[in-house]
Design a protein around this motif. Structure first.
Motif, PDB file in Angstrom:
ATOM      1  N   ALA A  51      -8.613  21.212  -4.113  1.00 50.26           N
ATOM      2  CA  ALA A  51      -7.521  21.003  -3.147  1.00 50.26           C
ATOM      3  C   ALA A  51      -7.453  19.538  -2.726  1.00 50.26           C
ATOM      4  N   LYS A  52      -8.608  18.951  -2.462  1.00 54.67           N
ATOM      5  CA  LYS A  52      -8.634  17.546  -2.047  1.00 54.67           C
ATOM      6  C   LYS A  52      -8.073  16.649  -3.157  1.00 54.67           C
ATOM      7  N   GLU A  53      -8.488  16.909  -4.393  1.00 50.57           N
ATOM      8  CA  GLU A  53      -8.002  16.104  -5.516  1.00 50.57           C
ATOM      9  C   GLU A  53      -6.478  16.249  -5.647  1.00 50.57           C
ATOM     10  N   MET A  66      -5.294   6.746  11.103  1.00 48.73           N
ATOM     11  CA  MET A  66      -5.113   5.818   9.982  1.00 48.73           C
ATOM     12  C   MET A  66      -5.342   6.643   8.726  1.00 48.73           C
ATOM     13  N   ALA A  67      -4.273   7.070   8.068  1.00 46.97           N
ATOM     14  CA  ALA A  67      -4.386   7.970   6.920  1.00 46.97           C
ATOM     15  C   ALA A  67      -3.140   7.828   6.059  1.00 46.97           C
ATOM     16  N   CYS A  68      -3.309   8.021   4.746  1.00 52.08           N
ATOM     17  CA  CYS A  68      -2.121   7.910   3.893  1.00 52.08           C
ATOM     18  C   CYS A  68      -1.164   9.061   4.178  1.00 52.08           C
ATOM     19  N   ALA A  69      -1.726  10.189   4.638  1.00 58.29           N
ATOM     20  CA  ALA A  69      -0.894  11.340   4.997  1.00 58.29           C
ATOM     21  C   ALA A  69       0.057  10.994   6.142  1.00 58.29           C
ATOM     22  N   TRP A 124      -0.227 -14.087  -1.029  1.00 59.99           N
ATOM     23  CA  TRP A 124      -0.892 -13.786   0.240  1.00 59.99           C
ATOM     24  C   TRP A 124       0.010 -14.230   1.392  1.00 59.99           C
ATOM     25  N   VAL A 125       0.328 -13.307   2.279  1.00 57.77           N
ATOM     26  CA  VAL A 125       1.157 -13.648   3.435  1.00 57.77           C
ATOM     27  C   VAL A 125       0.263 -14.357   4.443  1.00 57.77           C
ATOM     28  N   ARG A 126       0.550 -15.623   4.676  1.00 56.20           N
ATOM     29  CA  ARG A 126      -0.321 -16.458   5.509  1.00 56.20           C
ATOM     30  C   ARG A 126       0.059 -16.365   6.981  1.00 56.20           C
ATOM     31  N   GLY A 180       0.865  -1.182   0.000  1.00 58.01           N
ATOM     32  CA  GLY A 180       0.000   0.000   0.000  1.00 58.01           C
ATOM     33  C   GLY A 180       0.902   1.232   0.000  1.00 58.01           C
ATOM     34  N   TYR A 181       0.350   2.349   0.457  1.00 56.86           N
ATOM     35  CA  TYR A 181       1.149   3.586   0.502  1.00 56.86           C
ATOM     36  C   TYR A 181       2.424   3.365   1.322  1.00 56.86           C
ATOM     37  N   ALA A 182       2.283   2.720   2.492  1.00 58.89           N
ATOM     38  CA  ALA A 182       3.435   2.574   3.387  1.00 58.89           C
ATOM     39  C   ALA A 182       4.472   1.605   2.800  1.00 58.89           C
ATOM     40  N   GLY A 183       4.016   0.428   2.369  1.00 56.54           N
ATOM     41  CA  GLY A 183       4.967  -0.575   1.870  1.00 56.54           C
ATOM     42  C   GLY A 183       5.697  -0.099   0.624  1.00 56.54           C
ATOM     43  N   GLY A 222       2.329   2.813   8.729  1.00 52.12           N
ATOM     44  CA  GLY A 222       0.995   2.826   8.117  1.00 52.12           C
ATOM     45  C   GLY A 222      -0.082   2.421   9.108  1.00 52.12           C
ATOM     46  N   ASP A 223      -1.252   2.070   8.565  1.00 46.61           N
ATOM     47  CA  ASP A 223      -2.413   1.752   9.406  1.00 46.61           C
ATOM     48  C   ASP A 223      -2.143   0.595  10.361  1.00 46.61           C
ATOM     49  N   GLY A 224      -1.214  -0.292  10.004  1.00 43.08           N
ATOM     50  CA  GLY A 224      -0.983  -1.505  10.790  1.00 43.08           C
ATOM     51  C   GLY A 224      -0.087  -1.303  11.990  1.00 43.08           C
ATOM     52  N   ILE A 227       6.343  -7.914  -0.729  1.00 42.92           N
ATOM     53  CA  ILE A 227       5.326  -8.966  -0.959  1.00 42.92           C
ATOM     54  C   ILE A 227       3.938  -8.337  -0.829  1.00 42.92           C
ATOM     55  N   ASN A 228       3.083  -8.618  -1.795  1.00 46.53           N
ATOM     56  CA  ASN A 228       1.719  -8.068  -1.748  1.00 46.53           C
ATOM     57  C   ASN A 228       0.738  -9.047  -2.389  1.00 46.53           C
ATOM     58  N   ALA A 229      -0.492  -9.017  -1.879  1.00 49.64           N
ATOM     59  CA  ALA A 229      -1.512  -9.943  -2.383  1.00 49.64           C
ATOM     60  C   ALA A 229      -1.748  -9.773  -3.879  1.00 49.64           C
ATOM     61  N   SER A 230      -1.735  -8.525  -4.330  1.00 45.54           N
ATOM     62  CA  SER A 230      -2.049  -8.242  -5.733  1.00 45.54           C
ATOM     63  C   SER A 230      -0.811  -7.646  -6.397  1.00 45.54           C
TER      64      SER A 230
HETATM   65  C1  LIG Z   1     -12.916   4.838   1.276  1.00 45.11           C
HETATM   66  C2  LIG Z   1     -11.662   5.313   1.972  1.00 45.11           C
HETATM   67  C3  LIG Z   1     -11.294   6.652   1.883  1.00 45.11           C
HETATM   68  C4  LIG Z   1     -10.135   7.107   2.504  1.00 45.11           C
HETATM   69  N1  LIG Z   1      -9.813   8.427   2.387  1.00 45.11           N
HETATM   70  C5  LIG Z   1      -8.668   8.869   2.931  1.00 45.11           C
HETATM   71  C6  LIG Z   1      -8.260  10.222   2.754  1.00 45.11           C
HETATM   72  O1  LIG Z   1      -8.957  11.031   2.137  1.00 45.11           O
HETATM   73  N2  LIG Z   1      -7.074  10.623   3.291  1.00 45.11           N
HETATM   74  C7  LIG Z   1      -6.271   9.757   3.983  1.00 45.11           C
HETATM   75  O2  LIG Z   1      -5.175  10.154   4.439  1.00 45.11           O
HETATM   76  N3  LIG Z   1      -6.630   8.459   4.179  1.00 45.11           N
HETATM   77  C8  LIG Z   1      -7.802   8.000   3.676  1.00 45.11           C
HETATM   78  N4  LIG Z   1      -8.158   6.686   3.852  1.00 45.11           N
HETATM   79  C9  LIG Z   1      -7.271   5.818   4.661  1.00 45.11           C
HETATM   80  C10 LIG Z   1      -6.085   5.348   3.813  1.00 45.11           C
HETATM   81  O3  LIG Z   1      -6.552   4.678   2.683  1.00 45.11           O
HETATM   82  C11 LIG Z   1      -5.187   4.430   4.637  1.00 45.11           C
HETATM   83  O4  LIG Z   1      -4.795   5.123   5.793  1.00 45.11           O
HETATM   84  C12 LIG Z   1      -3.944   4.033   3.836  1.00 45.11           C
HETATM   85  O5  LIG Z   1      -4.311   3.283   2.717  1.00 45.11           O
HETATM   86  C13 LIG Z   1      -2.984   3.238   4.733  1.00 45.11           C
HETATM   87  O6  LIG Z   1      -1.881   2.800   3.971  1.00 45.11           O
HETATM   88  P1  LIG Z   1      -1.163   1.417   4.319  1.00 45.11           P
HETATM   89  O7  LIG Z   1      -0.041   1.299   3.356  1.00 45.11           O
HETATM   90  O8  LIG Z   1      -0.897   1.340   5.759  1.00 45.11           O
HETATM   91  O9  LIG Z   1      -2.268   0.299   4.050  1.00 45.11           O
HETATM   92  P2  LIG Z   1      -3.019  -0.117   2.668  1.00 45.11           P
HETATM   93  O10 LIG Z   1      -3.074   1.027   1.738  1.00 45.11           O
HETATM   94  O11 LIG Z   1      -4.302  -0.717   3.134  1.00 45.11           O
HETATM   95  O12 LIG Z   1      -2.085  -1.233   2.085  1.00 45.11           O
HETATM   96  C14 LIG Z   1      -1.923  -2.512   2.665  1.00 45.11           C
HETATM   97  C15 LIG Z   1      -1.505  -3.485   1.588  1.00 45.11           C
HETATM   98  O13 LIG Z   1      -1.236  -4.766   2.181  1.00 45.11           O
HETATM   99  C16 LIG Z   1      -1.883  -5.784   1.422  1.00 45.11           C
HETATM  100  N5  LIG Z   1      -2.158  -6.913   2.309  1.00 45.11           N
HETATM  101  C17 LIG Z   1      -2.902  -6.915   3.446  1.00 45.11           C
HETATM  102  N6  LIG Z   1      -2.877  -8.147   4.019  1.00 45.11           N
HETATM  103  C18 LIG Z   1      -2.095  -8.923   3.217  1.00 45.11           C
HETATM  104  C19 LIG Z   1      -1.641 -10.276   3.301  1.00 45.11           C
HETATM  105  N7  LIG Z   1      -1.955 -11.076   4.328  1.00 45.11           N
HETATM  106  N8  LIG Z   1      -0.842 -10.740   2.311  1.00 45.11           N
HETATM  107  C20 LIG Z   1      -0.470  -9.937   1.280  1.00 45.11           C
HETATM  108  N9  LIG Z   1      -0.849  -8.641   1.157  1.00 45.11           N
HETATM  109  C21 LIG Z   1      -1.653  -8.151   2.123  1.00 45.11           C
HETATM  110  C22 LIG Z   1      -3.138  -5.094   0.907  1.00 45.11           C
HETATM  111  O14 LIG Z   1      -3.670  -5.800  -0.203  1.00 45.11           O
HETATM  112  C23 LIG Z   1      -2.583  -3.718   0.527  1.00 45.11           C
HETATM  113  O15 LIG Z   1      -2.024  -3.728  -0.738  1.00 45.11           O
HETATM  114  C24 LIG Z   1      -9.315   6.206   3.241  1.00 45.11           C
HETATM  115  C25 LIG Z   1      -9.669   4.849   3.324  1.00 45.11           C
HETATM  116  C26 LIG Z   1     -10.832   4.406   2.708  1.00 45.11           C
HETATM  117  C27 LIG Z   1     -11.196   2.941   2.819  1.00 45.11           C
END
Ligand SMILES: Cc1cc2nc3c(=O)[nH]c(=O)nc-3n(C[C@H](O)[C@H](O)[C@H](O)COP(=O)(O)OP(=O)(O)OC[C@H]3O[C@@H](n4cnc5c(N)ncnc54)[C@H](O)[C@@H]3O)c2cc1C
Length: 403
Positions: free
Chosen positions: A355-357, A287-290, A77-79, A12-15, A272-274, A36-39
């Motif tokens: 601005a949001k976009e 929990m935010a991409c920011a 998929w990381v099991r 995701g954003y963090a990885g 990231g979120d985790g 490593i990522n599911a997709s």
């Molecule tokens: C509808 C919606 C709107 C949002 N709007 C905003 C916004 O406006 N601004 C903002 O800052 N944040 C927003 N967020 C939150 C933001 O999307 C998350 O905070 C951000 O994606 C976190 O990044 P991450 O890399 O931690 O996780 P993710 O982006 O969730 O990435 C995690 C990755 O790990 C993979 N993964 C998970 N488990 C496994 C596994 N077991 N094996 C293999 N791969 C796996 C997933 O497929 C994914 O690719 C929004 C979220 C949603 C759902």
């Protein structure tokens, strides 16, 4: 020289940020980086409400994003994690050993225990969930009712996006508090006006007690009928950290120290979120991409420091804005103090949407930028906000709104 095996879980954003920054800044080639990522696709998760309303796929090839950087990408998929043997089990790929692990598996919709939620409500946390919802929304007849549970930014963005994309569908937003509680008074007033103008009915201070096949049932016994119900209530961390025995908090987020290391297993870093720091880095982390992008960039920097026997640095973070889309034609930019508490200053309407976009595009473009220019990701720590930065952050011609 033996290279350190660094395995990053989740793209995701963090990885993605952690992988690109590590590989880009590792000039002495001390690390072997595996992602490593599911997709094999990177999804802009912040656009999932746009995916659900059939406006975009928000997807990009991970291999293209990584380009020629020396990163081994594994789709799978990381099991499970074995923290003692330092191996990761990946479906179809067997075991992958690591010296350092970066845990960036993100979050999922909270596994709430309310009766009927899992059976009757759609979710919007992943591309798959958004695609299922998209097909259901397309098939609805005019007049069908949509009920969104959750008054946080995700619930607000989902309800308004559907209301704008499908004006024939009455949309309700149901929340235990008030929508957008972290916003200023002016921000909340703008939200209330927008809901009214967009035809979104708000049930505030309303707790859902159970979900039936065609209605939310509130604690006071009221039924809020729907043809499509959506859960956008709360999110929790992906379950693997807890399952593996890493120290986690109540949301299942791996607990990390100020250097981004697990407090129970220091060979594991998290972003990231985790992951959630046990010590406030200057602001409570949402929990935010920011937040995910700076956390991941800092993780990469500290890992490199560790490999090069340099001191690791504590994470320091402060906020500038919160932003929320209300469909494509209006949005709300809320200026905040570094600790995320709102200032009175907001930008609304069309300028808010632009601005949001721009901010959403910036989040995605940070990844190719980091590939081209390692170290490009920068952020402000607490106490580092230069005077006048708010004005610099405004889009051209934006008129700040004072409430
Ligand atoms: C509808 C919606 C709107 C949002 N709007 C905003 C916004 O406006 N601004 C903002 O800052 N944040 C927003 N967020 C939150 C933001 O999307 C998350 O905070 C951000 O994606 C976190 O990044 P991450 O890399 O931690 O996780 P993710 O982006 O969730 O990435 C995690 C990755 O790990 C993979 N993964 C998970 N488990 C496994 C596994 N077991 N094996 C293999 N791969 C796996 C997933 O497929 C994914 O690719 C929004 C979220 C949603 C759902």
């Amino acid at each position: 020289m033996n290279k350190a095996r660094i395995v990053i879980l989740g793209a995701g954003y963090a990885g993605m940020m952690a992988a690109l920054r590590l590989a880009g800044k590792d000039r002495n080639q001390r690390a072997d980086v595996t992602l490593i990522n599911a997709s094999d696709v990177f999804y802009e998760r912040v656009r999932m409400h746009q995916v659900a309303t059939n406006q975009t796929s928000a997807s990009h090839s991970i291999r293209k994003l990584l380009g020629k950087r020396p990163i081994t990408f594994i789709q799978g998929w990381v099991r499970a994690l074995d923290l003692e043997r330092q191996v990761v089990q990946v479906d179809g790929q067997g075991e992958i050993g690591y010296d350092y692990l970066v845990y960036t598996l993100g979050s999922i919709p909270a596994q709430v225990k309310l009766p009927g939620v899992h059976e009757h409500l759609y979710a919007i946390g992943s591309p798959k969930q958004a695609a299922v919802l998209r097909e259901r929304l397309i098939a609805l007849h005019p007049g069908s009712r949509v009920a969104v549970v959750g008054g946080g930014l995700t619930g607000i963005e989902t309800a308004t996006e559907i209301a704008e994309a499908y004006p024939g569908l009455p949309v309700s937003l149901v929340t235990a508090g008030t929508p957008g509680q972290g916003l200023s008074q002016g921000g909340q007033a703008y939200l209330t006006r927008s809901f009214a103008e967009m035809g979104v009915t708000v049930y505030d201070h309303t707790r859902v007690a159970q979900v039936e096949a065609d209605a939310l049932v509130t604690e006071s016994g009221e039924r809020i009928p729907f043809e499509v119900g959506i859960w956008a209530g709360s999110f929790e961390a992906a379950p693997l950290a807890r399952e593996a025995g890493l120290a986690v908090n109540a949301k299942g987020q791996m607990r990390i120290d100020r250097y981004m290391r697990s407090i129970s297993h220091p060979a594991v870093y998290g972003a990231g979120d985790g992951a959630a720091p046990v010590e406030d880095p200057g602001a409570p982390l949402r929990m935010a991409c920011a937040v995910a992008l700076p956390m991941a960039a800092h993780t990469a920097d500290n890992l490199l420091a560790r490999l090069e026997d340099r001191p690791q640095q504590p994470f320091n973070f402060g906020y500038v804005v919160q932003c929320v889309s209300l469909g494509r034609r209006r949005g709300l930019l809320q200026f905040v103090h570094p600790d995320d508490s709102p200032k009175e200053r907001i930008v609304t309407g069309r300028m808010g949407a632009i601005a949001k976009e721009m901010i959403v595009q910036y989040a995605y473009r940070s990844l190719p930028a980091e590939r081209i220019l390692p170290g490009a990701q920068v952020w402000l720590g607490k106490g580092q906000l230069p005077a006048g930065v708010e004005d610099a952050a405004l889009p051209p011609d934006a008129k700040p709104v004072h409430s």
